[in-house]
Write a protein that holds these residues in place. Structure first.
Motif, mmCIF file in Angstrom:
data_model
loop_
_atom_site.group_PDB
_atom_site.id
_atom_site.type_symbol
_atom_site.label_atom_id
_atom_site.label_comp_id
_atom_site.label_asym_id
_atom_site.label_seq_id
_atom_site.Cartn_x
_atom_site.Cartn_y
_atom_site.Cartn_z
ATOM 1 N N HIS A 172 -5.815 -4.794 -6.196
ATOM 2 C CA HIS A 172 -5.969 -3.573 -6.996
ATOM 3 C C HIS A 172 -4.691 -2.743 -7.018
ATOM 4 O O HIS A 172 -4.667 -1.639 -7.572
ATOM 5 C CB HIS A 172 -7.107 -2.705 -6.445
ATOM 6 N N TYR A 173 -3.652 -3.275 -6.415
ATOM 7 C CA TYR A 173 -2.390 -2.532 -6.320
ATOM 8 C C TYR A 173 -1.913 -2.038 -7.683
ATOM 9 O O TYR A 173 -1.909 -2.777 -8.655
ATOM 10 C CB TYR A 173 -1.300 -3.426 -5.706
ATOM 11 N N CYS A 175 1.561 2.287 -3.460
ATOM 12 C CA CYS A 175 0.416 2.224 -4.381
ATOM 13 C C CYS A 175 -0.115 3.627 -4.697
ATOM 14 O O CYS A 175 -0.120 4.510 -3.836
ATOM 15 C CB CYS A 175 -0.684 1.383 -3.735
ATOM 16 N N TYR A 231 -8.995 3.667 -3.309
ATOM 17 C CA TYR A 231 -9.417 2.955 -4.528
ATOM 18 C C TYR A 231 -10.929 3.006 -4.716
ATOM 19 O O TYR A 231 -11.419 3.224 -5.809
ATOM 20 C CB TYR A 231 -8.949 1.498 -4.476
ATOM 21 N N CYS A 253 -6.888 4.062 1.972
ATOM 22 C CA CYS A 253 -6.985 3.523 0.614
ATOM 23 C C CYS A 253 -8.095 4.269 -0.103
ATOM 24 O O CYS A 253 -9.244 4.272 0.331
ATOM 25 C CB CYS A 253 -7.286 2.032 0.636
ATOM 26 N N CYS A 263 0.826 -1.208 0.000
ATOM 27 C CA CYS A 263 0.000 0.000 0.000
ATOM 28 C C CYS A 263 0.863 1.263 0.000
ATOM 29 O O CYS A 263 0.529 2.245 -0.647
ATOM 30 C CB CYS A 263 -0.933 -0.004 1.208
ATOM 31 N N TRP A 275 -1.416 -4.929 1.212
ATOM 32 C CA TRP A 275 -1.595 -4.833 -0.242
ATOM 33 C C TRP A 275 -2.880 -5.558 -0.616
ATOM 34 O O TRP A 275 -3.442 -6.307 0.173
ATOM 35 C CB TRP A 275 -0.403 -5.411 -1.000
ATOM 36 N N CYS A 276 -3.376 -5.316 -1.817
ATOM 37 C CA CYS A 276 -4.534 -6.054 -2.318
ATOM 38 C C CYS A 276 -4.378 -6.216 -3.827
ATOM 39 O O CYS A 276 -3.411 -5.716 -4.418
ATOM 40 C CB CYS A 276 -5.842 -5.323 -1.975
#
Ligand code: SF4
Length: 66
Positions: free
Chosen positions: A60-61, A14, A34, A32, A11, A57-58
């Protein structure tokens, strides 16, 4: 099969990590951006942005400098 982003995504790197809010929520935390804020069950409560650690993190990074 391992995830290809494991070990590289974070993140803190990102484009959706809100570093401007880091001081407000803690040195290793940020927001976040997003998705839109999440609605809360209380009618008069405002929506909230997810708080994430710089090391989270996920899927969609996206690299901030990409
Ligand atoms: S949760 Fe996903 S989209 Fe949000 S800042 Fe972290 S890696 Fe980026």
């Amino acid at each position: 099969m391992g995830l290809t982003t494991a070990g590289t995504a974070a993140c803190g790197k990102c484009r959706y990590f809100d570093t401007a809010s880091t001081e407000q929520v803690g040195a290793s935390l940020g927001l976040c951006r997003y998705n839109p804020p999440m609605s809360q069950s209380a009618q008069d409560a405002h929506g909230v942005w997810p708080k994430v650690e710089t090391s989270d993190w996920c899927g969609h990074y996206e690299r901030a400098d990409a």
